[in-house]
Design an enzyme around this catalytic site. Structure first.
Site, short mmCIF file in Angstrom:
data_model
loop_
_atom_site.label_atom_id
_atom_site.label_comp_id
_atom_site.label_asym_id
_atom_site.label_seq_id
_atom_site.Cartn_x
_atom_site.Cartn_y
_atom_site.Cartn_z
N GLY A 99 -12.84 3.30 2.88
CA GLY A 99 -13.02 2.01 2.24
C GLY A 99 -14.40 1.85 1.66
N HIS A 154 0.90 -1.16 0.00
CA HIS A 154 0.00 0.00 0.00
C HIS A 154 0.93 1.20 0.00
CE1 HIS A 154 -3.71 2.29 1.43
NE2 HIS A 154 -2.74 3.19 1.41
N ASP A 164 -10.15 -4.16 -3.76
CA ASP A 164 -9.96 -3.55 -2.43
C ASP A 164 -11.30 -3.49 -1.70
OD1 ASP A 164 -8.67 -2.54 -0.26
OD2 ASP A 164 -8.17 -0.60 -1.14
O1 DOR Z 1 -9.83 2.55 1.90
C1 DOR Z 1 -9.23 1.60 2.39
N1 DOR Z 1 -9.85 0.74 3.23
N2 DOR Z 1 -7.95 1.42 2.10
C2 DOR Z 1 -7.19 0.52 2.74
O2 DOR Z 1 -6.03 0.45 2.46
C3 DOR Z 1 -7.77 -0.34 3.79
C4 DOR Z 1 -9.22 -0.47 3.62
C5 DOR Z 1 -9.92 -1.06 4.82
O3 DOR Z 1 -9.44 -2.10 5.30
O4 DOR Z 1 -10.91 -0.50 5.27
ZN ZN Z 2 -6.85 -2.88 0.82
#
Ligand code: DOR
Ligand code: ZN
Length: 444
Positions: free
Chosen positions: A317, A174, A298
């Site tokens: 996320g 990352h 992701d």
């Molecule tokens: O937006 C994100 N959510 N980026 C990440 O690297 C981790 C992920 C999460 O686990 O919620």
């Molecule tokens: Zn991720």
């Protein structure tokens, strides 16, 4: 048990072919079998396309520790519905996956709960290099070079270098530069405006971190995979990939940009942050040019209530495992790429990048991980129709053309037009790292 999928347009490694596929047990037994071939079940698939099952090489199924958001059962059902037959899950669970013991425990949990096939990354910390050196049953090591959900941010540059120097498994990063992020964060002071998320997690933060990771990969001749590339600025940093480096892009970085905060607010908050419309175009071009090799989601489910908190209390996320295939099929419909491209980016590419055995292709002897797709079905994506436990999507209201209708995992039909068969779980993915990754597979 033998299943005959008859008269589909089958996406074979050398192109589409109107033919039939015979599954015997868990494997693809015959392509274009004799008319007289016998099967226990015949699926009449005329007018449909048969694809290798999608391999989503980047998900967060939240199990253990975050099962209010998702778990291996609900997340894998969402996968099956979306035509994803294999996922590779990230280590930022609670507790984090940072030892062989925890990897083995997650694999055991998945063997009971997951309806699709699974693999798990091991996370790097300041003091687990000995675990990383001897880890097995894993696609590779995940290093968080910037902070995000969970507590796996690896602050120490010396340890970062030691991991590249002393370990053997492929490394996924990352890549966001924490110094740049925290400097920008200070500058924006007490911002409560989610639009500032993109002004804090900038293209410069990504490019700087990618630069460091690429330098280490080249210095130590260590295989490196760049997760979720989000900006045009980072692309020149790995143009000269030395056959060591691969990269992925997510559907949200391809199809959403900073203008989407207006409608989505904090639902459009993720790390790396959304960039501009011109970044969307550059990322698609990088895929078409094979500078980026795969699309991975992701998939990072968070509860809707949590996402609706004011920035920056809102978590980063978005979910994506069940919408990636329809979104990419829609790109074919819009004539921006071919169906062969989509199969490469979602099926064969991830198998090559992560040395996954017998998956990603429709070929005799390969695992019968398959998805039947209706290229003419159009669907409007809606949160309440989602299978993921969090029941929302950042693609709310988007109409897509092309839809997965039936999914087989190791020869077993696990999903059929809204109905699941949960009676036999998916299996652990096997990795053969001696194969040497994407570029050896492409060149060889
Ligand atoms: O937006 C994100 N959510 N980026 C990440 O690297 C981790 C992920 C999460 O686990 O919620
Ligand atoms: Zn991720």
């Amino acid at each position: 048990m033998k299943t005959l999928i008859k008269n589909a347009t089958v996406m074979l490694p050398d192109g589409p072919s109107k033919t039939s596929v015979l599954i015997d047990g868990a494997t693809i037994a015959e392509i274009d079998p004799a008319e007289s071939v016998e099967a226990d079940e015949t699926v009449y698939a005329y007018g449909m396309h048969l694809l290798p099952g999608v391999i989503d090489a980047h998900v967060h199924m939240r199990d253990p520790g975050g099962t209010d958001k998702e778990d291996l059962r609900t997340g894998s059902m969402a996968a099956a519905k979306g035509g994803v037959t294999t996922f590779l899950d990230m280590p930022n669970t609670s507790p984090a996956t940072i030892s062989q013991k925890m990897l083995d425990e997650k694999l055991t949990l998945a063997s009971v709960k997951s309806v699709v096939n699974y693999g798990f990354f091991i996370g790097a910390t300041i003091d687990n290099i000995d675990e990383l050196k001897k880890a097995n049953r894993t696609p590779g090591i995940k290093i968080y070079m910037g902070s995000t959900t969970g507590d796996l941010f690896l602050k120490d540059p010396g340890m970062l270098e030691a991991i590249f120097a002393e370990t053997k498994l492929p490394i996924a990063v990352h890549a966001e530069d924490e110094n740049i992020i925290s400097k920008n964060f200070e500058e924006f002071g007490m911002t409560r405006n989610v639009v500032d998320h993109s002004r804090i997690r900038t293209p410069e933060a990504e490019a700087s971190s990618v630069h460091k990771a690429v330098a280490l990969a080249k210095e130590y001749k260590h295989r490196l995979h760049l997760c979720h590339m989000s900006s045009a600025l980072a692309l020149p940093e790995f143009e000269d990939h030395d056959d060591l480096i691969t990269a992925e892009v997510t559907p949200h970085h391809l199809f959403l940009n900073d203008s989407d905060y207006m409608n989505l607010g904090t639902l459009a908050q993720m790390n790396p942050a959304l960039k501009s419309a011109s970044d969307n175009a550059a990322l698609l071009q990088a895929l078409l040019d094979d500078q980026i090799q795969i699309v991975a989601t992701d998939h990072a489910p968070h509860r809707f209530e949590d996402k609706c908190q004011r920035y920056p209390d809102s978590p980063s996320g978005v979910p994506g495992v069940e919408t990636v295939l329809p979104l990419m099929l829609d790109l074919v419909h819009k004539e921006k790429c071919t169906l062969e491209d989509v199969v490469h980016w979602l099926c064969e590419g991830p198998a090559l990048v992560w040395d996954i055995m017998e998956k990603g292709r429709i070929e005799v002897g390969y695992d019968a991980d398959l998805v039947l797709v209706d290229m003419n079905k159009s669907v409007v994506l809606r949160g309440p129709n989602m299978q993921t436990k969090c029941r929302w999507t950042p693609f709310e209201g988007r109409e897509v053309n092309g839809w997965p209708v039936r999914t087989w995992v190791c020869g077993k039909e696990v999903y059929r037009e809204g109905e699941f068969d949960l009676s036999r779980p998916g299996v652990e993915v096997m990795f053969d790292h001696s194969r040497g990754g994407y570029w050896s597979g492409i060149d060889g």
